[in-house]
Design a protein around this motif. Sequence first.
Motif, PDB file in Angstrom:
ATOM      1  N   LEU A   1       0.826  -1.206   0.000  1.00  0.00           N
ATOM      2  CA  LEU A   1       0.000   0.000   0.000  1.00  0.00           C
ATOM      3  C   LEU A   1       0.861   1.257   0.000  1.00  0.00           C
ATOM      4  O   LEU A   1       0.570   2.229  -0.707  1.00  0.00           O
ATOM      5  N   ALA A   2       1.953   1.246   0.800  1.00  0.00           N
ATOM      6  CA  ALA A   2       2.846   2.402   0.850  1.00  0.00           C
ATOM      7  C   ALA A   2       3.552   2.604  -0.482  1.00  0.00           C
ATOM      8  O   ALA A   2       3.728   3.746  -0.945  1.00  0.00           O
ATOM      9  N   ILE A   3       3.950   1.520  -1.142  1.00  0.00           N
ATOM     10  CA  ILE A   3       4.591   1.624  -2.459  1.00  0.00           C
ATOM     11  C   ILE A   3       3.617   2.206  -3.479  1.00  0.00           C
ATOM     12  O   ILE A   3       3.976   3.074  -4.278  1.00  0.00           O
ATOM     13  N   PHE A   4       2.378   1.744  -3.414  1.00  0.00           N
ATOM     14  CA  PHE A   4       1.368   2.260  -4.348  1.00  0.00           C
ATOM     15  C   PHE A   4       1.106   3.743  -4.097  1.00  0.00           C
ATOM     16  O   PHE A   4       1.005   4.532  -5.037  1.00  0.00           O
ATOM     17  N   GLN A   5       1.034   4.121  -2.825  1.00  0.00           N
ATOM     18  CA  GLN A   5       0.680   5.500  -2.484  1.00  0.00           C
ATOM     19  C   GLN A   5       1.818   6.478  -2.729  1.00  0.00           C
ATOM     20  O   GLN A   5       1.584   7.603  -3.191  1.00  0.00           O
ATOM     21  N   HIS A   6       3.044   6.080  -2.436  1.00  0.00           N
ATOM     22  CA  HIS A   6       4.168   7.013  -2.454  1.00  0.00           C
ATOM     23  C   HIS A   6       5.093   6.844  -3.657  1.00  0.00           C
ATOM     24  O   HIS A   6       5.960   7.697  -3.874  1.00  0.00           O
ATOM     25  N   VAL A   7       4.936   5.773  -4.430  1.00  0.00           N
ATOM     26  CA  VAL A   7       5.808   5.548  -5.584  1.00  0.00           C
ATOM     27  C   VAL A   7       5.007   5.470  -6.879  1.00  0.00           C
ATOM     28  O   VAL A   7       5.233   6.232  -7.818  1.00  0.00           O
ATOM     29  N   VAL A   8       4.058   4.527  -6.922  1.00  0.00           N
ATOM     30  CA  VAL A   8       3.323   4.279  -8.171  1.00  0.00           C
ATOM     31  C   VAL A   8       2.423   5.455  -8.529  1.00  0.00           C
ATOM     32  O   VAL A   8       2.438   5.956  -9.670  1.00  0.00           O
ATOM     33  N   LEU A   9       1.639   5.908  -7.571  1.00  0.00           N
ATOM     34  CA  LEU A   9       0.672   6.981  -7.862  1.00  0.00           C
ATOM     35  C   LEU A   9       1.352   8.294  -8.269  1.00  0.00           C
ATOM     36  O   LEU A   9       0.961   8.903  -9.274  1.00  0.00           O
ATOM     37  N   PRO A  10       2.378   8.768  -7.539  1.00  0.00           N
ATOM     38  CA  PRO A  10       3.048   9.999  -8.013  1.00  0.00           C
ATOM     39  C   PRO A  10       3.689   9.844  -9.384  1.00  0.00           C
ATOM     40  O   PRO A  10       3.702  10.789 -10.174  1.00  0.00           O
ATOM     41  N   HIS A  41       0.679  11.254 -16.379  1.00  0.00           N
ATOM     42  CA  HIS A  41      -0.124  10.599 -17.417  1.00  0.00           C
ATOM     43  C   HIS A  41      -1.611  10.689 -17.091  1.00  0.00           C
ATOM     44  O   HIS A  41      -2.439  10.858 -17.997  1.00  0.00           O
ATOM     45  N   ILE A  42      -1.950  10.587 -15.821  1.00  0.00           N
ATOM     46  CA  ILE A  42      -3.358  10.694 -15.436  1.00  0.00           C
ATOM     47  C   ILE A  42      -3.898  12.086 -15.748  1.00  0.00           C
ATOM     48  O   ILE A  42      -5.009  12.236 -16.270  1.00  0.00           O
ATOM     49  N   VAL A  43      -3.110  13.110 -15.444  1.00  0.00           N
ATOM     50  CA  VAL A  43      -3.536  14.488 -15.731  1.00  0.00           C
ATOM     51  C   VAL A  43      -3.713  14.691 -17.238  1.00  0.00           C
ATOM     52  O   VAL A  43      -4.673  15.332 -17.688  1.00  0.00           O
ATOM     53  N   ALA A  79      -9.495  24.473 -17.407  1.00  0.00           N
ATOM     54  CA  ALA A  79      -9.883  24.374 -15.998  1.00  0.00           C
ATOM     55  C   ALA A  79      -9.380  23.070 -15.392  1.00  0.00           C
ATOM     56  O   ALA A  79      -8.918  23.044 -14.236  1.00  0.00           O
ATOM     57  N   VAL A  80      -9.446  21.989 -16.159  1.00  0.00           N
ATOM     58  CA  VAL A  80      -8.934  20.708 -15.662  1.00  0.00           C
ATOM     59  C   VAL A  80      -7.429  20.796 -15.423  1.00  0.00           C
ATOM     60  O   VAL A  80      -6.916  20.342 -14.394  1.00  0.00           O
ATOM     61  N   ARG A  81      -6.705  21.389 -16.371  1.00  0.00           N
ATOM     62  CA  ARG A  81      -5.254  21.524 -16.198  1.00  0.00           C
ATOM     63  C   ARG A  81      -4.919  22.412 -14.996  1.00  0.00           C
ATOM     64  O   ARG A  81      -3.962  22.139 -14.262  1.00  0.00           O
ATOM     65  N   TRP A  82      -5.685  23.478 -14.804  1.00  0.00           N
ATOM     66  CA  TRP A  82      -5.429  24.384 -13.687  1.00  0.00           C
ATOM     67  C   TRP A  82      -5.724  23.716 -12.344  1.00  0.00           C
ATOM     68  O   TRP A  82      -4.969  23.867 -11.384  1.00  0.00           O
ATOM     69  N   PRO A  96      -1.645  21.670  -9.092  1.00  0.00           N
ATOM     70  CA  PRO A  96      -0.987  21.480  -7.788  1.00  0.00           C
ATOM     71  C   PRO A  96      -0.492  20.055  -7.556  1.00  0.00           C
ATOM     72  O   PRO A  96       0.446  19.849  -6.786  1.00  0.00           O
ATOM     73  N   LEU A  97      -1.112  19.075  -8.221  1.00  0.00           N
ATOM     74  CA  LEU A  97      -0.676  17.692  -8.054  1.00  0.00           C
ATOM     75  C   LEU A  97       0.694  17.442  -8.673  1.00  0.00           C
ATOM     76  O   LEU A  97       1.376  16.478  -8.313  1.00  0.00           O
ATOM     77  N   LEU A  98       1.084  18.314  -9.618  1.00  0.00           N
ATOM     78  CA  LEU A  98       2.361  18.149 -10.317  1.00  0.00           C
ATOM     79  C   LEU A  98       3.366  19.223  -9.923  1.00  0.00           C
ATOM     80  O   LEU A  98       4.301  19.494 -10.672  1.00  0.00           O
ATOM     81  N   ALA A  99       3.152  19.834  -8.757  1.00  0.00           N
ATOM     82  CA  ALA A  99       4.070  20.893  -8.330  1.00  0.00           C
ATOM     83  C   ALA A  99       5.486  20.375  -8.130  1.00  0.00           C
ATOM     84  O   ALA A  99       6.457  21.121  -8.302  1.00  0.00           O
ATOM     85  N   TRP A 100       5.627  19.107  -7.795  1.00  0.00           N
ATOM     86  CA  TRP A 100       6.949  18.538  -7.559  1.00  0.00           C
ATOM     87  C   TRP A 100       7.762  18.423  -8.834  1.00  0.00           C
ATOM     88  O   TRP A 100       8.993  18.256  -8.790  1.00  0.00           O
ATOM     89  N   GLN A 101       7.093  18.522 -10.012  1.00  0.00           N
ATOM     90  CA  GLN A 101       7.809  18.418 -11.273  1.00  0.00           C
ATOM     91  C   GLN A 101       8.484  19.717 -11.686  1.00  0.00           C
ATOM     92  O   GLN A 101       9.381  19.706 -12.528  1.00  0.00           O
ATOM     93  N   ARG A 102       8.050  20.839 -11.133  1.00  0.00           N
ATOM     94  CA  ARG A 102       8.562  22.127 -11.571  1.00  0.00           C
ATOM     95  C   ARG A 102       9.991  22.324 -11.109  1.00  0.00           C
ATOM     96  O   ARG A 102      10.346  21.997  -9.975  1.00  0.00           O
TER      97      ARG A 102
END
Length: 286
Positions: free
Chosen positions: A195-204, A209-211, A270-273, A277-283
């Motif tokens: 669960l931790a791998i899915f939450q902290h590795v796979v999902l981020p 691609h999800i966005v 609007a969807v991109r905006w 915030p979910l992709l702030a770590w990429q900047r």
Amino acid sequence: MSNEIVSVSDGMLTDAPAEPRRIVSLPNGFRSAASSVLIAAASLSAGLLFWHWATLTSLNFYVRFNNVPTPVQVAAAFWHELGDKRFYFHVLYSLRRIAIAYALASALGIGLGLAVGRSRLARAIILPYVEIIRPIPAVAWIPLAILMWPTEESSIIYITALGAMFPILLNTIHGVEQTPEILVRAAQSLGASRLAIFQHVVLPSALPHIVTGLAIGMGVSWFSLLAGEIISGQYGIGYFTWNAYSLILYPEIVVGMIVIGLLGAVSTHAVRWLTSPLLAWQRNPR
């Protein structure tokens, strides 16, 4: 005589050093955004001028413009529709259907995509249905949707959600599959649970691609919605456009098309905006 700079202030001679001139420069990001806006405005203006010229000269070169309304006629029709409350009802009906269908498509697409991307069993069960149903266009679903669902409203929402779900689903699957295996193994070596791998590795890792899938799905949802409204709807901007064609109101047809384009563009931005915030770590840090 001393070598000092003498300046005149309020009629009096004073000794004061010369002040350097301040050069105000605009940030690079602001200048880039301003130039992009100017280029976009120039491009749209050129398109309007060509449209106006083609309709005035009745251009007939593969594409016939002799029956196409001029920009002035379309602007007049749009101004007239802005004063008619029924036009706003059409827009609100379409927005309501998009909101419901897109929420359903997002939930199903992301949920099934995560399951297919991480589970071989889910992949074997779900993916064959996806590959068979995905190529079927929204228009082909209309007769069956009318038979399956009790109301026209539910059938239109079903068609819209079905069309929007597949881009979200496929992009989610691709994002999960692109998770670097070395990160998963590193998390496992540190004792992280599944669960931790899915939450902290796979999902981020899958979020970009999800966005992207969410943005594409919003555009496809408008296409699917209009197909449903044209065939089985009584309200909505798609119905408004098709009804204008039935009544031979050519300027109103273009008004409907422009409103569809604007609503689609605004909703996609609007969807991109909302998801940025979910992709702030990429900047990159400045």
